[in-house]
Design a protein around this motif. Sequence first.
Motif, PDB file in Angstrom:
ATOM      1  N   PRO A  37       0.843  -1.202   0.000  1.00 22.50           N
ATOM      2  CA  PRO A  37       0.000   0.000   0.000  1.00 22.50           C
ATOM      3  C   PRO A  37       0.877   1.251   0.000  1.00 22.50           C
ATOM      4  O   PRO A  37       1.879   1.311   0.694  1.00 22.50           O
ATOM      5  N   ILE A  38       0.500   2.236  -0.792  1.00 20.04           N
ATOM      6  CA  ILE A  38       1.262   3.479  -0.899  1.00 20.04           C
ATOM      7  C   ILE A  38       0.974   4.397   0.288  1.00 20.04           C
ATOM      8  O   ILE A  38       1.863   5.011   0.845  1.00 20.04           O
ATOM      9  N   ARG A  39      -0.285   4.492   0.664  1.00 21.28           N
ATOM     10  CA  ARG A  39      -0.674   5.358   1.779  1.00 21.28           C
ATOM     11  C   ARG A  39      -1.931   4.799   2.429  1.00 21.28           C
ATOM     12  O   ARG A  39      -2.615   3.963   1.847  1.00 21.28           O
ATOM     13  N   ALA A  40      -2.242   5.276   3.621  1.00 22.68           N
ATOM     14  CA  ALA A  40      -3.466   4.868   4.298  1.00 22.68           C
ATOM     15  C   ALA A  40      -4.660   5.488   3.587  1.00 22.68           C
ATOM     16  O   ALA A  40      -4.639   6.658   3.214  1.00 22.68           O
ATOM     17  N   ALA A  41      -5.681   4.697   3.378  1.00 22.06           N
ATOM     18  CA  ALA A  41      -6.904   5.173   2.735  1.00 22.06           C
ATOM     19  C   ALA A  41      -8.098   4.607   3.478  1.00 22.06           C
ATOM     20  O   ALA A  41      -7.994   3.585   4.159  1.00 22.06           O
ATOM     21  N   HIS A  42      -9.210   5.286   3.353  1.00 19.67           N
ATOM     22  CA  HIS A  42     -10.440   4.850   4.004  1.00 19.67           C
ATOM     23  C   HIS A  42     -11.425   4.366   2.955  1.00 19.67           C
ATOM     24  O   HIS A  42     -11.371   4.769   1.790  1.00 19.67           O
ATOM     25  N   LYS A  43     -12.342   3.522   3.366  1.00 19.95           N
ATOM     26  CA  LYS A  43     -13.303   2.911   2.451  1.00 19.95           C
ATOM     27  C   LYS A  43     -14.064   3.956   1.645  1.00 19.95           C
ATOM     28  O   LYS A  43     -14.365   3.751   0.475  1.00 19.95           O
ATOM     29  N   LYS A  48     -15.949   2.079  -5.919  1.00 18.91           N
ATOM     30  CA  LYS A  48     -16.558   0.766  -6.111  1.00 18.91           C
ATOM     31  C   LYS A  48     -16.095  -0.181  -5.007  1.00 18.91           C
ATOM     32  O   LYS A  48     -14.979  -0.090  -4.526  1.00 18.91           O
ATOM     33  N   GLY A  49     -16.961  -1.105  -4.641  1.00 16.74           N
ATOM     34  CA  GLY A  49     -16.648  -2.059  -3.583  1.00 16.74           C
ATOM     35  C   GLY A  49     -15.445  -2.924  -3.894  1.00 16.74           C
ATOM     36  O   GLY A  49     -14.677  -3.280  -3.011  1.00 16.74           O
ATOM     37  N   LYS A  50     -15.260  -3.283  -5.168  1.00 20.69           N
ATOM     38  CA  LYS A  50     -14.141  -4.153  -5.535  1.00 20.69           C
ATOM     39  C   LYS A  50     -12.810  -3.444  -5.348  1.00 20.69           C
ATOM     40  O   LYS A  50     -11.817  -4.077  -5.012  1.00 20.69           O
ATOM     41  N   LEU A  54      -9.808  -4.908  -2.889  1.00 22.66           N
ATOM     42  CA  LEU A  54      -8.435  -5.133  -3.339  1.00 22.66           C
ATOM     43  C   LEU A  54      -7.448  -4.373  -2.461  1.00 22.66           C
ATOM     44  O   LEU A  54      -6.441  -4.928  -2.020  1.00 22.66           O
ATOM     45  N   TYR A  55      -7.733  -3.101  -2.171  1.00 24.33           N
ATOM     46  CA  TYR A  55      -6.854  -2.302  -1.311  1.00 24.33           C
ATOM     47  C   TYR A  55      -6.744  -2.952   0.071  1.00 24.33           C
ATOM     48  O   TYR A  55      -5.653  -3.093   0.617  1.00 24.33           O
ATOM     49  N   GLU A  56      -7.878  -3.369   0.634  1.00 26.60           N
ATOM     50  CA  GLU A  56      -7.876  -3.984   1.958  1.00 26.60           C
ATOM     51  C   GLU A  56      -7.066  -5.287   1.952  1.00 26.60           C
ATOM     52  O   GLU A  56      -6.282  -5.552   2.864  1.00 26.60           O
TER      53      GLU A  56
END
Length: 95
Positions: A37-43, A48-50, A54-56
């Motif tokens: 992961p490049i940086r922290a991200a939130h949902k 899109k859910g997909k 993938l990020y999670e």
Amino acid sequence: QAAHPMWGRTVQMILSNRQLRAPASGTDKGDHPPITPIRAAHKEEFNKGKEWKLYEYVTRHFIASLMEDAAYDEVSYVFDVAGEQFAYTYHHVVE
């Protein structure tokens, strides 16, 4: 990732326990570096859910790769009922 609401506590534990270790020796095979992961991200940042799934997945896998190996016991039972054999195996974490 240490401030993320879903896995921040786990990341903080890894950082505070200094569980980070240098990778085992190896040879560069010329392929690509690991996906991280490049940086922290939130949902809410994903359309899109997909994309979020993938990020999670990538993030959780990356965090898990920094943790100590899990230790578990494997227990197996084999029994016979009227000449028919049955087997049952389960794992129990021993931390």
